[in-house]
Enzyme design. Structure first.
Site, PDB file in Angstrom:
ATOM      1  N   HIS A   1      10.099 -24.159   9.372  1.00 46.95           N
ATOM      2  CA  HIS A   1       9.083 -24.805  10.205  1.00 46.95           C
ATOM      3  C   HIS A   1       7.662 -24.659   9.670  1.00 46.95           C
ATOM      4  O   HIS A   1       6.856 -25.578   9.829  1.00 46.95           O
ATOM      5  CB  HIS A   1       9.119 -24.233  11.622  1.00 46.95           C
ATOM      6  CG  HIS A   1      10.374 -24.574  12.366  1.00 46.95           C
ATOM      7  ND1 HIS A   1      10.458 -24.506  13.740  1.00 46.95           N
ATOM      8  CD2 HIS A   1      11.593 -24.981  11.944  1.00 46.95           C
ATOM      9  CE1 HIS A   1      11.678 -24.854  14.127  1.00 46.95           C
ATOM     10  NE2 HIS A   1      12.389 -25.132  13.051  1.00 46.95           N
TER      11      HIS A   1
ATOM     12  N   ASP B   1       0.867  -1.175   0.000  1.00 42.58           N
ATOM     13  CA  ASP B   1       0.000   0.000   0.000  1.00 42.58           C
ATOM     14  C   ASP B   1       0.913   1.238   0.000  1.00 42.58           C
ATOM     15  O   ASP B   1       2.147   1.115  -0.139  1.00 42.58           O
ATOM     16  CB  ASP B   1      -1.008  -0.031   1.169  1.00 42.58           C
ATOM     17  CG  ASP B   1      -0.370   0.185   2.534  1.00 42.58           C
ATOM     18  OD1 ASP B   1       0.876   0.323   2.614  1.00 42.58           O
ATOM     19  OD2 ASP B   1      -1.120   0.228   3.526  1.00 42.58           O
ATOM     20  N   HIS B   2       0.321   2.417   0.192  1.00 49.33           N
ATOM     21  CA  HIS B   2       1.115   3.649   0.180  1.00 49.33           C
ATOM     22  C   HIS B   2       2.158   3.664   1.304  1.00 49.33           C
ATOM     23  O   HIS B   2       3.218   4.270   1.178  1.00 49.33           O
ATOM     24  CB  HIS B   2       0.185   4.867   0.319  1.00 49.33           C
ATOM     25  CG  HIS B   2      -0.702   4.786   1.525  1.00 49.33           C
ATOM     26  ND1 HIS B   2      -1.797   3.928   1.569  1.00 49.33           N
ATOM     27  CD2 HIS B   2      -0.640   5.386   2.738  1.00 49.33           C
ATOM     28  CE1 HIS B   2      -2.367   4.041   2.757  1.00 49.33           C
ATOM     29  NE2 HIS B   2      -1.690   4.913   3.483  1.00 49.33           N
TER      30      HIS B   2
ATOM     31  N   ARG C   1       8.583 -33.525  10.952  1.00 51.16           N
ATOM     32  CA  ARG C   1       7.558 -33.232  11.962  1.00 51.16           C
ATOM     33  C   ARG C   1       6.827 -31.919  11.665  1.00 51.16           C
ATOM     34  O   ARG C   1       5.654 -31.758  12.001  1.00 51.16           O
ATOM     35  CB  ARG C   1       8.141 -33.208  13.371  1.00 51.16           C
ATOM     36  CG  ARG C   1       9.089 -32.058  13.645  1.00 51.16           C
ATOM     37  CD  ARG C   1       9.775 -32.200  15.002  1.00 51.16           C
ATOM     38  NE  ARG C   1      10.541 -31.023  15.376  1.00 51.16           N
ATOM     39  CZ  ARG C   1      11.753 -30.743  14.880  1.00 51.16           C
ATOM     40  NH1 ARG C   1      12.306 -31.529  13.994  1.00 51.16           N
ATOM     41  NH2 ARG C   1      12.398 -29.667  15.286  1.00 51.16           N
ATOM     42  N   HIS C   2       7.530 -31.002  11.021  1.00 49.86           N
ATOM     43  CA  HIS C   2       6.906 -29.712  10.692  1.00 49.86           C
ATOM     44  C   HIS C   2       5.813 -29.885   9.637  1.00 49.86           C
ATOM     45  O   HIS C   2       4.826 -29.156   9.627  1.00 49.86           O
ATOM     46  CB  HIS C   2       7.960 -28.723  10.215  1.00 49.86           C
ATOM     47  CG  HIS C   2       9.066 -28.519  11.200  1.00 49.86           C
ATOM     48  ND1 HIS C   2       8.838 -27.994  12.451  1.00 49.86           N
ATOM     49  CD2 HIS C   2      10.391 -28.811  11.144  1.00 49.86           C
ATOM     50  CE1 HIS C   2       9.981 -27.955  13.124  1.00 49.86           C
ATOM     51  NE2 HIS C   2      10.934 -28.450  12.350  1.00 49.86           N
TER      52      HIS C   2
ATOM     53  N   CYS D   1       3.216  -3.087   4.042  1.00 46.92           N
ATOM     54  CA  CYS D   1       2.421  -1.903   4.373  1.00 46.92           C
ATOM     55  C   CYS D   1       3.169  -1.165   5.478  1.00 46.92           C
ATOM     56  O   CYS D   1       4.358  -1.408   5.689  1.00 46.92           O
ATOM     57  CB  CYS D   1       0.978  -2.268   4.746  1.00 46.92           C
ATOM     58  SG  CYS D   1       0.771  -3.312   6.194  1.00 46.92           S
ATOM     59  N   GLY D   2       2.507  -0.262   6.173  1.00 45.24           N
ATOM     60  CA  GLY D   2       3.201   0.495   7.207  1.00 45.24           C
ATOM     61  C   GLY D   2       3.747  -0.406   8.300  1.00 45.24           C
ATOM     62  O   GLY D   2       4.908  -0.293   8.700  1.00 45.24           O
ATOM     63  N   THR D   3       2.902  -1.286   8.779  1.00 49.26           N
ATOM     64  CA  THR D   3       3.302  -2.206   9.857  1.00 49.26           C
ATOM     65  C   THR D   3       3.500  -3.640   9.380  1.00 49.26           C
ATOM     66  O   THR D   3       4.102  -4.440  10.106  1.00 49.26           O
ATOM     67  CB  THR D   3       2.193  -2.256  10.929  1.00 49.26           C
ATOM     68  OG1 THR D   3       0.985  -2.718  10.294  1.00 49.26           O
ATOM     69  CG2 THR D   3       1.949  -0.893  11.555  1.00 49.26           C
ATOM     70  N   GLY D   4       2.927  -3.992   8.260  1.00 45.41           N
ATOM     71  CA  GLY D   4       2.887  -5.386   7.796  1.00 45.41           C
ATOM     72  C   GLY D   4       1.710  -6.148   8.389  1.00 45.41           C
ATOM     73  O   GLY D   4       1.380  -7.244   7.930  1.00 45.41           O
ATOM     74  N   ILE D   5       1.071  -5.565   9.387  1.00 49.99           N
ATOM     75  CA  ILE D   5       0.025  -6.297  10.110  1.00 49.99           C
ATOM     76  C   ILE D   5      -1.232  -6.456   9.261  1.00 49.99           C
ATOM     77  O   ILE D   5      -1.771  -7.564   9.123  1.00 49.99           O
ATOM     78  CB  ILE D   5      -0.300  -5.598  11.443  1.00 49.99           C
ATOM     79  CG1 ILE D   5       0.920  -5.619  12.365  1.00 49.99           C
ATOM     80  CG2 ILE D   5      -1.480  -6.292  12.130  1.00 49.99           C
ATOM     81  CD1 ILE D   5       0.773  -4.747  13.614  1.00 49.99           C
ATOM     82  N   GLY D   6      -1.714  -5.353   8.695  1.00 49.07           N
ATOM     83  CA  GLY D   6      -2.929  -5.436   7.871  1.00 49.07           C
ATOM     84  C   GLY D   6      -2.750  -6.384   6.705  1.00 49.07           C
ATOM     85  O   GLY D   6      -3.631  -7.205   6.412  1.00 49.07           O
ATOM     86  N   MET D   7      -1.608  -6.289   6.050  1.00 43.21           N
ATOM     87  CA  MET D   7      -1.330  -7.173   4.911  1.00 43.21           C
ATOM     88  C   MET D   7      -1.340  -8.634   5.347  1.00 43.21           C
ATOM     89  O   MET D   7      -1.898  -9.496   4.653  1.00 43.21           O
ATOM     90  CB  MET D   7       0.034  -6.836   4.295  1.00 43.21           C
ATOM     91  CG  MET D   7       0.061  -5.553   3.502  1.00 43.21           C
ATOM     92  SD  MET D   7      -0.931  -5.675   1.992  1.00 43.21           S
ATOM     93  CE  MET D   7      -0.239  -4.309   1.047  1.00 43.21           C
TER      94      MET D   7
HETATM   95  C1  RB5 Z   1      -1.850   2.852   6.462  1.00 37.91           C
HETATM   96  O1  RB5 Z   1      -1.835   4.071   7.123  1.00 37.91           O
HETATM   97  C2  RB5 Z   1      -1.557   1.715   7.431  1.00 37.91           C
HETATM   98  O2  RB5 Z   1      -2.657   1.511   8.241  1.00 37.91           O
HETATM   99  C3  RB5 Z   1      -1.183   0.454   6.675  1.00 37.91           C
HETATM  100  O3  RB5 Z   1      -0.079   0.704   5.880  1.00 37.91           O
HETATM  101  C4  RB5 Z   1      -0.833  -0.749   7.527  1.00 37.91           C
HETATM  102  O4  RB5 Z   1       0.116  -0.433   8.486  1.00 37.91           O
HETATM  103  C5  RB5 Z   1      -1.968  -1.493   8.081  1.00 37.91           C
HETATM  104  O5  RB5 Z   1      -1.833  -2.513   8.756  1.00 37.91           O
END
Ligand code: RB5
Length: 148
Positions: free
Chosen positions: A98, A8-9, A132-133, A65-71
């Site tokens: 693993h 994303d951006h 095992r994995h 993405c910014g954190t990688g979490i949303g992706m």
């Molecule tokens: C965008 O501002 C941010 O929310 C996105 O890049 C990402 O970090 C979401 O998990």
């Protein structure tokens, strides 16, 4: 190996860095955006990459993405996807050995380009250990296949 990559951006700069790395490594990649002229929604990029991996159009996916979490959350909703959010080299190796992860997520606002390059290189070149994995990964797949 063929890799689909998207961001994303919030991950555009790091995506370009990882594309440079893949060129250096002679990895065959497809870039699914974003153009990122405005703010975009990460699921619109995570799901197409995950679908390409799930349908074997490519072997692996990389999402930033910014954190990688949303992706990583979005990618893991697609059947057959094992996406790991990785910000250290130990986990990059372990999650291939693993978990046989087929998608890598990283956060541009979390790590710098040097570490992201090292993580990606390790993740792209480390084989699954099996044994095992494999039984453990198969349990995840079996559960997934029972879902609607
Ligand atoms: C965008 O501002 C941010 O929310 C996105 O890049 C990402 O970090 C979401 O998990």
């Amino acid at each position: 190996m063929r890799v689909a990559i998207a961001s994303d951006h919030g991950g555009k700069v790091l995506r370009n860095e990882i594309i440079s790395l893949m060129k250096e490594m002679n990895i065959n990649y497809i870039d699914l955006g974003c153009e990122c002229n405005t703010s975009v929604d990460y699921p619109d990029y995570a799901i197409p990459v995950a679908m390409k991996v799930a349908t074997n159009e490519v072997d692996r996916g990389i999402l930033i993405c910014g954190t990688g979490i949303g992706m990583s959350i979005a990618a893991n909703k697609v059947k057959g996807i094992r996406c790991a959010l990785v910000h250290d080299m130990f986990s990059a190796k372990a999650t291939r050995e693993h978990n046989n992860t087929n998608v890598l997520a990283m956060g541009e606002r979390v790590i710098g380009p040097g570490l992201a390059r090292d993580i990606t290189r390790i993740w792209l070149t480390t084989p699954f250990q099996g044994e095992r994995h494999k039984d453990r990964v198969n349990k995840i797949t079996a559960y997934e296949l029972k879902q609607h």
